[in-house]
Design a protein around this motif. Structure first.
Motif, short mmCIF file in Angstrom:
data_model
loop_
_atom_site.label_atom_id
_atom_site.label_comp_id
_atom_site.label_asym_id
_atom_site.label_seq_id
_atom_site.Cartn_x
_atom_site.Cartn_y
_atom_site.Cartn_z
N SER A 17 0.84 -1.19 0.00
CA SER A 17 0.00 0.00 0.00
C SER A 17 0.88 1.25 0.00
O SER A 17 1.79 1.38 0.82
CB SER A 17 -0.91 0.00 1.22
N THR A 18 0.61 2.16 -0.91
CA THR A 18 1.38 3.38 -1.02
C THR A 18 0.47 4.59 -1.02
O THR A 18 -0.74 4.49 -1.29
CB THR A 18 2.24 3.39 -2.29
N ASP A 19 1.07 5.75 -0.77
CA ASP A 19 0.36 7.02 -0.80
C ASP A 19 0.92 7.90 -1.91
O ASP A 19 2.02 7.67 -2.42
CB ASP A 19 0.50 7.74 0.55
N THR A 20 0.17 8.92 -2.26
CA THR A 20 0.57 9.80 -3.36
C THR A 20 1.75 10.69 -2.97
O THR A 20 1.98 11.00 -1.80
CB THR A 20 -0.60 10.70 -3.78
N LYS A 21 2.48 11.08 -4.00
CA LYS A 21 3.58 12.03 -3.85
C LYS A 21 3.43 13.08 -4.94
O LYS A 21 3.24 12.75 -6.12
CB LYS A 21 4.93 11.33 -3.96
N LEU A 22 3.53 14.35 -4.56
CA LEU A 22 3.35 15.44 -5.51
C LEU A 22 4.65 15.72 -6.24
O LEU A 22 5.75 15.56 -5.70
CB LEU A 22 2.87 16.69 -4.79
N GLY A 23 4.52 16.15 -7.47
CA GLY A 23 5.68 16.52 -8.28
C GLY A 23 5.27 17.51 -9.35
O GLY A 23 4.14 17.99 -9.39
#
Length: 214
Positions: free
Chosen positions: A60-66
């Protein structure tokens, strides 16, 4: 290697070189219709990146902004269809909670979408097509809530490539500015030899941004 990226850039520039000749032909056909004018543009916007695990539902992963920015060319073919190749610098990655702390990966790519653009209404367009992504570098960081406990960086120089797909919409705010929304996904695993700690996964990105046509 870097030759792959130079080839992609040369491909886009080659299309730009043919745009003027095509413009003269289209003017003879429909001089009053702005659709038939090839346009070069710049684009930039926000990436909301995450992953999809192909075989491990527990990963399970979470979002990362770029960020994402680059150059594109809109070349009309026949109304309402046009051809839109792009070359973009795109930041991807993800965040996850692990036994070592909070993990974050920043992955920097050169993306080359090759898109078909369909005008469904005077100001509303749909884009779809394949994308080739060249991985430039990644940075992996563990954070325990107070300090960075481990950080590693890997450089690939574009020698790792991934094929993916793009689907999205574009809303013309005026003749020179468009509002973009897209979803991109890799068709290949980023880590095909995955482990229980870092299983195989594919990048996915929601993008929103602006395009400026000249």
């Amino acid at each position: 290697m870097m030759k792959k990226i130079f080839f992609a850039a040369a491909f886009v520039l080659l299309i730009a070189g043919t745009a003027d000749a095509q413009r003269r032909g289209y003017r003879k056909q429909r001089s009053s219709d702005d659709f038939y004018q090839p346009r070069v543009g710049l684009t930039g916007g926000l990436n909301i990146a995450n992953t999809i695990s192909s075989r491990n539902s527990d990963f399970s992963t979470d979002t990362k902004l770029g960020a994402s920015f680059g150059l594109y060319i809109d070349i009309p073919i026949v109304y309402p269809l046009s051809f839109q190749p792009e070359i973009l610098y795109s930041q991807k990655g993800y965040r996850a909670n692990t036994i070592y702390g909070d993990f974050a990966q920043r992955a920097n790519f050169i993306d080359v979408p090759i898109l078909a653009k369909l005008r469904l209404a005077p100001s509303f367009n749909v884009v779809v097509g394949p994308q080739v992504s060249f991985l430039m570098n990644t940075r992996n960081t563990y954070y325990d809530g107070f300090d960075v406990i481990q950080q590693s960086k890997y450089t690939y120089n574009g020698d790792k490539t991934f094929v993916g797909g793009v689907v999205g919409v574009a809303l013309d705010l005026n003749r020179n500015v468009e509002l973009r929304g897209r979803y991109t996904i890799d068709f290949q695993e980023n880590n095909p030899n995955g482990t229980s700690g870092v299983p195989d996964y594919r990048n996915q990105v929601w993008q929103v941004g602006l395009g400026f046509k000249f």
